[in-house]
Design an enzyme around this catalytic site. Structure first.
Site, PDB file in Angstrom:
ATOM      1  CB  CYS A  34      -0.919   0.004   1.205  1.00 11.42           C
ATOM      2  SG  CYS A  34      -2.060  -1.370   1.191  1.00 11.42           S
ATOM      3  CG  ASP A  36       1.219   4.699   3.511  1.00 15.30           C
ATOM      4  OD1 ASP A  36       1.924   5.694   3.331  1.00 15.30           O
ATOM      5  OD2 ASP A  36       0.065   4.563   3.064  1.00 15.30           O
ATOM      6  CB  CYS A  59       2.776   9.606   0.714  1.00 11.19           C
ATOM      7  SG  CYS A  59       1.515   9.602   1.996  1.00 11.19           S
ATOM      8  CB  CYS A 103      -1.088   9.177   6.504  1.00 10.22           C
ATOM      9  SG  CYS A 103      -0.780   8.787   4.776  1.00 10.22           S
TER      10      CYS A 103
END
Ligand SMILES: Cc1ncc(COP(=O)(O)O)c(C=O)c1O
Ligand SMILES: Cc1ncc(COP(=O)(O)O)c(C=O)c1O
Lengths: 146, 392, 392, 146
Positions: A34, A36, A59, A103
């Site tokens: 994904c 992360d 990110c 996130c």
């Protein structure tokens, strides 16, 4: 999609980045598929988080939320750290674009995973205290939705 | 902004001075509606027809085969939906395309699937190449059209368009190609290449945003009208013409093709230096074909880092680039193109697209070559993924 | 060209200096793709969002309800085809519109008829007015939408939009209005008027050609995507954004609404003088409603002359005007609008449309008033039709 | 749609416009519904067209083709005038936009109608010579296609 100044600041100058050799609580969450993965190192002395570090693959928002989360738990008691919510992280960063909300969830989960590890090392079953953590999964085939 | 290095020419390009100068009168005193009978209307009509001739000449077509649209996306929508709707009622309810098309083609095909059309998404090899043999095998009596892009926007791979065109011609199936990345950068000849329909978009070759073209070969089944309304574009595409945009498109395409071999050589040399230097980094891989690629296109994966953060750090160094990471687009899956050429998700997330143009300089390339490794190393140093794979 | 009198503002308008100045940076140094993550991309994104807010404010909507399109025609196509395709599968296969819509609406409805939708074309009275009662009667359980234009492009008649909106709201039927002629010239409030979807186009109010808007009220069934492709416009309208055009549209609409009452009063006075003087000619008639008409719109039929030749002679006098004669458009039938208000073909052929804007001056109006009678008389003198009817 | 210079010249300065009181051949063709009516006056002496006038209700091309047709038949014999084709009128005008070709047909027909009238007045049945002329119809309901 636009990041706030705060997000860009924490991304560009992340606080508490790195490893902590004498950490006594380490947690890793997320999924490389994904895009992360967050790894959180806590040093806990007398019930207080005296030091914290993170490493993140992800990110800009992933890095910024990790950084912000470390700042928010440093110096806090374990109980206080358990209260850290993704919403609080987001607010501290002056918000996140909708597609990046996950996130902040990951950052919250990373802290909980590290605390969970701390309890386990103390011989305490973490689940009743910390809840279930979705462990990191480098090869999972499921979806990336959090 | 003077020191900004723009290395995202596949995303869009700067309008050239010459193009802008040619556009300005049409945003100024020469504002007539091209459908109007009086002087400033006739002038605007003449300007449109001049641009139409420029485009026709650039791709070896006849002016009457050139239709202006509002962008590359509209050209793709019109070509594919239009042909499907013309030929569908005649029992041709099958479309062939590739797995690595732009979303303007892929999502259009998805929309047609909902209407009951069946779509074959041809796979590509690890370089991103479609096999002409696969096209041939996929064609059936129900095939309404084949749509395979000229060159890919992410990895730069140039398809064997002429071979595919020849196969379609033999089979009597209309062949559409999305040439949005190719037009103005590669020689195109719709005759020699047996192209029946072709999409292009001005902003990819120093023209303005919001103007495109669909070429439709005379004699192929005409795609049903996509934009219904007034009689503009000989009744085929309604809407008051974007005169300034059309004039800009024609001039930009003409200018782009002037000295093309010289520009191509220069840009290719810069690209190759970029590729050879950046792939020296450990665990880095070039995506796309090593030689059959767009002159300016470089796409490299750096294991252990994520694309968006790479872009943000490069932005801090005033370098404009792009990535195949879906983070930028808000989806969590990485680029369908990188997955289609066989990259694992985690590596696809760490890809960097640098696309050079004729305005880039060797100095800029050296600056990129100095900066990217720093940035990659910085991100790898904080990456828990890199920590695990670096010594593998 | 300095002495040219432009009296065809319903066809298109000149881009205002203020608008052009605001557009230029986006055709120059600020060329980033609004989807890009780096500085010049984010700037472009911000500029688009500013324009979106300007439009939203101008019509009393929320920015999230504003979608940029390539023109008024696209907005009409999207609204009508999109809603038909969203609601058709739910058994709503009936559309209500009026007989005097622009072709962007009428031809779109015709295309839907071919797909099996049924369309009611409401008649209008001799002034071009749709009766709200007719709308109410036409609505059935199968009605997917009502589309009635805000103001007519040929005869200027302003429809009872708020009444029609209220009827649609009560019936739970989405109401679309083509406000291409109204936007920037008449106050519009989508809330007060119960408008659910609204089309507008920049070039009718001193903005650039090739950019429009579709307003889609939050909560109404969302029209299926018309332009499939990338994720622009929150995934609803694909294609790299025409940044300069969007910025120009936003600014033009804002500027148009500044001092609107003053401009309206000035333009209306000129229009009324034009009407009262030109209808003094024998066998001349005003088309459209005497008062419920667009401020600048004047449409007069002169019996015994044909429109195109009138326009050509006016062009020789540097007066730009338009006509309801189909000769200009290549068809042999005169305007469907003039026929719908009951004009016989031969009179419809002799209509002259003069549409004034805020840049016109009273002196220009006087010049028109001097010139038109000369031209009409000259044509009548050579008209075998006039020879027969002049003494009737 | 664009007119040639010649068309615009003949439209702006039409030749031989007006009526001819002593005409001995008068024809009118077209249809007001369609927006075009042409009336042609011929004065024929000793088999030669010595004078000609026209009146036209119609578009620029209708006026220009009428004007050109009058120039092309003036001074010609009746037989020569019968050879006048719409193509010749069009060529003399340096072409017409495709949608205006019907105007040149109308001009040809107007000349033939006037010649037909001339023969009739001479007591000669015009049809075998001139062919069938579609007469002017001010109220017809049919289509405007020629
Ligand atoms: C009422 C009306 N609707 C739609 C349109 C179409 O707008 P555009 O030419 O921007 O597509 C126009 C003008 O051309 C118009 O006057
Ligand atoms: C290959 C390809 N096709 C289509 C498009 C769409 O073009 P536009 O943005 O002009 O609609 C693009 C670029 O955005 C592209 O790279």
């Amino acid at each position: 999609m636009m990041y706030s100044e705060k997000v860009l600041d924490h991304f560009t100058n992340p606080r508490n980045v790195g490893e902590l050799p004498d950490a006594n609580g380490v947690g890793e969450v997320g999924n490389a598929k994904c895009g992360d993965i967050m790894k959180m190192y806590l040093k806990i002395e007398g019930g207080v988080i005296t030091d914290v570090r993170f490493k993140t693959f992800g990110c800009g928002a992933a890095i910024a939320t990790s950084s912000m989360a470390t700042e928010m738990v440093k110096g806090k008691t374990v109980e206080e750290a358990l209260q850290l919510s993704n919403k609080a992280v987001m607010e501290a960063l002056d918000g996140l674009p909708p597609v990046k909300v996950h996130c902040s969830v990951l950052a919250e989960q990373a802290v909980r995973a590290a605390l969970s590890d701390y309890y386990t090392r103390q011989g305490i079953d973490p689940e009743p205290i910390v809840g279930k953590i979705q462990e990191v999964d480098h090869d999972h085939e499921g979806s990336c939705g959090i | 902004m003077s020191k900004m290095i723009y290395a995202d020419n596949a995303a869009t390009t700067q309008v050239s001075q010459r193009v802008l100068q040619k556009m300005l009168p049409w945003l100024g005193q020469h504002y007539g509606n091209p459908s109007s009978i009086y002087g400033i209307g006739r002038e605007a009509r003449a300007a449109i027809e001049e641009a139409r001739s420029q485009v026709a000449q650039a791709i070896g077509a006849n002016p009457s085969e050139i239709f202006f649209t509002s962008c590359g996306t509209e050209a793709d929508n019109w070509a594919i939906k239009g042909l499907a709707h013309t030929l569908g009622p005649k029992g041709k309810r099958h479309i062939i395309t590739s797995a690595i098309e732009h979303h303007a083609v892929l999502h259009t095909c998805k929309a047609l699937e909902k209407e009951g059309f069946s779509v074959t998404y041809l796979p590509v090899d690890r370089y991103g190449l479609v096999s002409p043999g696969d096209v041939e095998k996929a064609i059936s009596r129900e095939t309404a059209l084949v749509s395979v892009m000229f060159a890919n926007n992410e990895i730069g791979t140039i398809q064997p368009v002429a071979e595919i065109g020849a196969i379609c011609r033999k089979a009597g199936v209309p062949f559409h190609t999305d040439a949005v990345q190719a037009a103005g950068h590669l020689p195109i000849d719709v005759e020699a290449m047996n192209i029946d329909l072709l999409s292009l978009s001005a902003h990819k070759f120093h023209g303005p945003k919001g103007i495109g073209v669909l070429y439709i070969r005379k004699g192929v089944p005409f795609p049903t009208v996509f934009m219904d309304g007034g009689g503009q574009e000989r009744g085929r595409r309604a809407g008051t013409e974007n005169v300034a945009g059309i004039v800009g498109l024609g001039e930009a395409l003409t200018e782009a093709l002037e000295d093309l071999p010289e520009k191509t050589a220069r840009v290719t040399a810069m690209r190759d230096r970029l590729i050879s230097e950046l792939t020296k980094l450990p665990k880095s891989h070039l995506n796309g074909h090593p030689t059959r690629r767009l002159p300016g296109s470089c796409n490299i994966s750096f294991e252990g880092v994520e694309g968006e953060s790479l872009l943000l750090l490069l932005d801090n160094h005033d370098i404009c680039a792009s990535s195949g990471s879906a983070c930028t687009s808000g989806s969590l899956d990485p680029s369908h193109v990188l997955l289609a050429i066989g990259l694992p998700h985690e590596i696809a997330h760490g890809s960097l697209r640098l696309t050079l143009g004729d305005l880039n300089t060797p100095d800029e390339v050296e600056e990129i070559i100095r900066t990217v490794p720093q940035v990659v190393e910085r991100l790898r140093a904080m990456s828990p993924v890199w920590e695990k794979i670096k010594d593998e």
